[in-house]
Scaffold this motif. Structure first.
Motif, PDB file in Angstrom:
ATOM      1  N   THR A  85       0.825  -1.204   0.000  1.00  0.00           N
ATOM      2  CA  THR A  85       0.000   0.000   0.000  1.00  0.00           C
ATOM      3  C   THR A  85       0.858   1.252   0.000  1.00  0.00           C
ATOM      4  OG1 THR A  85      -1.704  -1.202   1.214  1.00  0.00           O
ATOM      5  CG2 THR A  85      -1.853   1.198   1.232  1.00  0.00           C
ATOM      6  N   TRP A  86       1.924   1.223   0.772  1.00  0.00           N
ATOM      7  CA  TRP A  86       2.824   2.373   0.859  1.00  0.00           C
ATOM      8  C   TRP A  86       3.450   2.694  -0.494  1.00  0.00           C
ATOM      9  CZ3 TRP A  86       3.836   5.475   5.030  1.00  0.00           C
ATOM     10  CH2 TRP A  86       4.922   6.349   4.921  1.00  0.00           C
ATOM     11  N   LEU A 173      -7.118  -2.445  -2.635  1.00  0.00           N
ATOM     12  CA  LEU A 173      -6.618  -1.068  -2.578  1.00  0.00           C
ATOM     13  C   LEU A 173      -7.678  -0.093  -3.052  1.00  0.00           C
ATOM     14  CD1 LEU A 173      -4.218   0.782  -1.994  1.00  0.00           C
ATOM     15  CD2 LEU A 173      -3.511   0.488  -4.374  1.00  0.00           C
ATOM     16  N   LEU A 176     -10.033   0.269  -0.214  1.00  0.00           N
ATOM     17  CA  LEU A 176      -9.441   1.040   0.877  1.00  0.00           C
ATOM     18  C   LEU A 176      -9.408   2.524   0.547  1.00  0.00           C
ATOM     19  CD1 LEU A 176      -7.936   1.243   3.568  1.00  0.00           C
ATOM     20  CD2 LEU A 176      -5.823   0.698   2.344  1.00  0.00           C
ATOM     21  N   ASN A 177      -9.075   2.863  -0.695  1.00  0.00           N
ATOM     22  CA  ASN A 177      -9.016   4.274  -1.081  1.00  0.00           C
ATOM     23  C   ASN A 177     -10.390   4.941  -1.051  1.00  0.00           C
ATOM     24  OD1 ASN A 177      -6.250   4.264  -1.441  1.00  0.00           O
ATOM     25  ND2 ASN A 177      -6.378   3.755  -3.613  1.00  0.00           N
ATOM     26  N   VAL A 181     -10.999   9.160   5.216  1.00  0.00           N
ATOM     27  CA  VAL A 181      -9.851   9.168   6.121  1.00  0.00           C
ATOM     28  C   VAL A 181     -10.285   9.045   7.576  1.00  0.00           C
ATOM     29  CG1 VAL A 181      -7.914  10.550   6.932  1.00  0.00           C
ATOM     30  CG2 VAL A 181      -8.419  10.444   4.493  1.00  0.00           C
ATOM     31  N   LEU A 184     -10.776   5.408   8.834  1.00  0.00           N
ATOM     32  CA  LEU A 184      -9.711   4.396   8.743  1.00  0.00           C
ATOM     33  C   LEU A 184      -9.533   3.623  10.044  1.00  0.00           C
ATOM     34  CD1 LEU A 184      -7.035   6.349   6.655  1.00  0.00           C
ATOM     35  CD2 LEU A 184      -8.340   4.332   5.934  1.00  0.00           C
ATOM     36  N   ILE A 244      -4.444  -1.026   5.863  1.00  0.00           N
ATOM     37  CA  ILE A 244      -5.149   0.075   6.527  1.00  0.00           C
ATOM     38  C   ILE A 244      -4.179   0.921   7.355  1.00  0.00           C
ATOM     39  CG2 ILE A 244      -6.922   0.636   8.227  1.00  0.00           C
ATOM     40  CD1 ILE A 244      -8.353  -1.956   7.389  1.00  0.00           C
ATOM     41  N   ARG A 247      -2.258   3.397   5.303  1.00  0.00           N
ATOM     42  CA  ARG A 247      -3.031   4.603   4.997  1.00  0.00           C
ATOM     43  C   ARG A 247      -3.136   5.508   6.223  1.00  0.00           C
ATOM     44  NH1 ARG A 247      -4.002   7.408   2.259  1.00  0.00           N
ATOM     45  NH2 ARG A 247      -6.253   7.669   1.970  1.00  0.00           N
ATOM     46  N   GLN A 250       0.144   7.301   6.373  1.00  0.00           N
ATOM     47  CA  GLN A 250       0.269   8.256   5.271  1.00  0.00           C
ATOM     48  C   GLN A 250      -0.570   9.518   5.496  1.00  0.00           C
ATOM     49  OE1 GLN A 250      -0.837   5.722   1.950  1.00  0.00           O
ATOM     50  NE2 GLN A 250       1.281   5.573   1.266  1.00  0.00           N
ATOM     51  N   THR A 251      -1.697   9.363   6.126  1.00  0.00           N
ATOM     52  CA  THR A 251      -2.578  10.513   6.356  1.00  0.00           C
ATOM     53  C   THR A 251      -2.283  11.234   7.658  1.00  0.00           C
ATOM     54  OG1 THR A 251      -4.241   9.028   7.306  1.00  0.00           O
ATOM     55  CG2 THR A 251      -4.456   9.561   4.972  1.00  0.00           C
TER      56      THR A 251
END
Length: 413
Positions: A85-86, A173, A176-177, A181, A184, A244, A247, A250-251
């Motif tokens: 995912t990263w 993915l 998940l997207n 946010v 999550l 998950i 993400r 990342q957020t």
């Protein structure tokens, strides 16, 4: 490095803000990979059916390392979801993702499968053709049969689970997207609850006959263990949890939990896993303790925090970890057969043999990585340019100054 940006879940932000970029490599997680592979190695050299230790020493070490292999594999599955995912690319297609993953795992898999077959022939061990084919195509874990799951190079069962993860990844993915946010953490909680529920399903809804005396306390059947530990959709919970958490990091929504506390949580989790009912200690439920370690390692690399897992030697060993994982069980099992299948040793000679197996596994892993895994991954991870398609020509130098203005044609990339 700066703190990763917080991305509010609004349509305006999606339209007006460019997606954040993140470093492609997370060296701390690479270093952790070797520690996880070492846990699996420790399990195999102390496990009564394959290990080198006997007597009271064997009992103590076997008890201490009884869950080490399971814990290491849990880490790998969470890490796999996190890293894919990263590193996901905005312009990726499913075939491109599958191609990169296939060329990463299949060369090592095929080489070690052939090596396993040669070793089996050398010791006059029969090779059922259908089991060899199931291993080759990495579908052996879909059969609730112990002999099939553990056939050939026994550790390749985990690759069968990974293949299932990879096939599902593009769809997962996309799903998940689509999660806002701010939802999550809710999604992570749902997956965690499912991981805690799965052992109860295996314990109470699947037959406990016939019982296997060498698994857990002898009260479980292989089908119960298979449903929690080997069945690919069951293990996908750990992979999805890793996705998950990637993400969340990342957020910018991962809490300020340092790497040292995360290591202590992982260590405490191992103690817990060693003292809870068997089915809670071998798969998804145990993986929950490792999530903070993966996330904190990524945050440490992202923000430039100090990390004991980022040293050059450990990172290099981490690069060899997949090859080491694929060869070590063959070294331990057939090395033990060579020097005496039924022999066990006390602490000093057993440790000497374990160190010899470790060194030999590391040497073979280096050769496998250098001559097979790395060059083939570099060569085939992306499609080659078609030979009939000429490379783009460089623009000819202008004979006079060219001013960019209305009507000016500029070369496109």
């Amino acid at each position: 490095m700066p703190q990763p940006p917080h991305i509010p879940a609004t349509s305006a932000t999606v339209q007006e803000t460019a997606p954040p970029t993140f470093p492609a490599k997370l060296p701390s997680l690479t270093g952790m990979r070797f520690i996880a592979a070492l846990l699996v190695f420790a399990f195999h050299v102390t496990f009564p059916q394959t290990g080198f230790y006997g007597g009271g020493t064997g009992d103590v070490l076997g008890t201490w390392a009884a869950k080490a292999g399971f814990y290491g594999v849990c880490f790998f599955f969470v890490l796999s979801g996190f890293v894919l995912t990263w590193s996901a690319r905005a312009d990726d297609t499913a075939p491109r993702v599958w191609r990169r993953r296939l060329v990463k795992i299949f060369p090592n898999h095929v080489v070690t499968l052939v090596l396993a077959g040669l070793l089996m022939l050398a010791v006059s061990q029969p090779i059922p053709v259908w089991r060899a084919l199931a291993n080759l195509f990495l579908v052996q874990t879909w059969a609730p049969d112990m002999a099939t799951v553990n056939s050939m190079n026994t550790v390749s069962w985990s690759l069968a689970c990974e293949m299932f993860f990879y096939l599902c990844f593009p769809l997962l993915l996309r799903m998940l997207n689509a999660v806002p946010v701010h939802r999550l953490w809710t999604a992570a909680g749902i997956v965690a609850v499912l991981a805690l529920t799965l052992p109860l399903v295996g314990q109470y809804l699947i037959s406990d006959q016939p019982k296997l005396p060498f698994i857990g306390d002898g009260s479980l059947s292989f089908q119960q263990v298979w449903s929690v530990y080997f069945f690919p959709p069951a293990r996908a919970l750990e992979f999805v949890l890793g996705m998950i958490v990637a993400r969340i990091v990342q957020t910018g929504r991962w809490p300020r939990l340092g790497l040292a506390p995360s290591v202590l949580i992982a260590a405490a989790g191992y103690v817990v896993a060693s003292n809870v009912p068997y089915l809670f200690s071998i798969a998804g439920a145990a993986a929950l303790w490792l999530v903070p370690l993966v996330a904190s390692g990524a945050v440490a690399d992202l923000r430039g925090y100090r990390s004991c897992f980022r040293g050059r030697t450990l990172v290099r060993l981490g690069e060899l970890s997949f090859a080491f994982y694929m060869v070590h069980a063959l070294v331990v099992e057939y090395g033990h057969r060579l020097i005496g299948r039924s022999e066990v040793w006390s602490l000093l000679p057993g440790t000497g043999l374990s160190l010899a197996a470790f060194v030999l596994s590391l040497v073979l892993a280096h050769a496998l990585f250098t001559w097979v895994e790395n060059p083939l991954a570099r060569r085939f991870s992306t499609p080659r340019r078609r030979s009939a398609e000429p490379p783009p020509a460089a623009p000819a130098p202008p004979t006079r100054p060219v001013t960019a203005g209305p009507g000016t044609l500029e070369p496109s990339e």
